[in-house]
Write an enzyme that holds these catalytic residues in place. Structure first.
Site, PDB file in Angstrom:
ATOM      1  N   THR A 187       7.860  30.280 -19.609  1.00  0.00           N
ATOM      2  CA  THR A 187       9.198  29.686 -20.047  1.00  0.00           C
ATOM      3  C   THR A 187       9.068  29.547 -21.383  1.00  0.00           C
ATOM      4  OG1 THR A 187       8.610  27.199 -19.996  1.00  0.00           O
ATOM      5  CG2 THR A 187       9.247  28.293 -17.869  1.00  0.00           C
ATOM      6  N   ALA A 217       4.631  26.252 -20.858  1.00  0.00           N
ATOM      7  CA  ALA A 217       5.476  25.345 -21.330  1.00  0.00           C
ATOM      8  C   ALA A 217       5.710  25.124 -22.677  1.00  0.00           C
ATOM      9  CB  ALA A 217       5.439  24.092 -20.528  1.00  0.00           C
ATOM     10  N   VAL A 235       0.008  25.365 -22.504  1.00  0.00           N
ATOM     11  CA  VAL A 235       0.780  24.823 -23.409  1.00  0.00           C
ATOM     12  C   VAL A 235       1.041  26.019 -24.706  1.00  0.00           C
ATOM     13  CG1 VAL A 235       0.975  23.371 -25.701  1.00  0.00           C
ATOM     14  CG2 VAL A 235      -0.184  22.380 -23.554  1.00  0.00           C
ATOM     15  N   LYS A 236       2.113  26.191 -24.818  1.00  0.00           N
ATOM     16  CA  LYS A 236       2.897  27.424 -25.627  1.00  0.00           C
ATOM     17  C   LYS A 236       3.202  26.929 -27.031  1.00  0.00           C
ATOM     18  CE  LYS A 236       5.765  31.374 -24.773  1.00  0.00           C
ATOM     19  NZ  LYS A 236       7.205  31.666 -23.859  1.00  0.00           N
ATOM     20  N   LEU A 237       2.546  27.470 -28.002  1.00  0.00           N
ATOM     21  CA  LEU A 237       2.721  27.116 -29.376  1.00  0.00           C
ATOM     22  C   LEU A 237       3.151  28.184 -30.286  1.00  0.00           C
ATOM     23  CD1 LEU A 237      -0.933  25.534 -29.450  1.00  0.00           C
ATOM     24  CD2 LEU A 237       1.042  23.970 -29.624  1.00  0.00           C
TER      25      LEU A 237
END
Length: 217
Positions: A27, A56, A82-84
């Protein structure tokens, strides 16, 4: 190759689950906006549907805030990734979160040098954006191939997650280039099964079967 579904729409994910093709979900803030859902609520629901990684994305731009948001998102479920963003602060956050045992997906990658830095920072996944490179007349597949060579040269464990996929050819070419994962919009994923000769052959079989007057059940 693993397939992640690029959506925040629960109905789209549920429709694809019976195929066995959903290895994970990605997402981003734009997809969350389109879903009209609360990020924590929809992420938790997606995580309950699949045991695979669910990306996310943080929305902060400073490292400290990214780390705080990342830790908060990671508490939603064990399979949250965790998307960075691939910025200097994003790399700092990536290193900090991975050091705490949190899986990370470093996104908005447009160069092999960026991918090298993300792997050095311990990223679980790197997301090169194929379609957006094609939009500016740069070969996105060349980037996938370059990253594959670099990662293989140094035995990096970071998985190459081909993103911004727009077409079935993007999927095929990513697989040929050695991407570990393709994150694919539901419509594109469904279209991979289509071929006119399959449809033509099936029609011929069914027409001949009808002439026999038989039934299997």
């Amino acid at each position: 190759m693993k397939f992640f579904v690029d959506t925040a729409e629960i109905s789209e994910i549920k429709a694809l689950l019976p195929t066995g093709l959903v290895d994970g979900v990605t997402t981003n803030p734009s997809l969350i906006m389109k879903s009209g859902r609360d990020i924590r609520e929809v992420t938790a629901e997606i995580c309950a549907l699949t045991q695979g990684p669910v990306s996310a994305e943080v929305t902060a731009i400073e490292a400290d805030k990214m780390i705080s948001e990342g830790k908060s998102l990671a508490k939603i479920a064990d399979n949250v990734v965790v998307k960075l963003p691939l910025t200097f602060d994003g790399l700092i956050a990536c290193k900090a979160l991975t050091s705490d045992g949190i899986n990370t997906n470093v996104t908005l990658c447009f160069s092999a040098n960026q991918a090298l830095l993300a792997a050095k920072a311990g990223a679980s996944f790197i997301s090169p954006f194929i379609g957006r490179l094609d939009d500016i007349n740069v070969d996105g597949m060349e980037l996938i191939r370059d990253i594959r060579v670099i990662y293989d040269n140094y035995d990096f464990r970071t998985e190459i997650l081909a993103a911004s996929i727009r077409s079935p050819n993007h999927v095929k070419d990513s697989a040929l280039a050695g991407a570990d994962v393709a994150t694919v919009p539901p419509g594109v994923l469904k279209s991979l099964v289509n071929h006119p000769l399959t449809d033509k052959g099936l029609k011929a079989f069914l027409d001949d079967w009808a002439k026999t007057g038989q039934k299997i059940l």
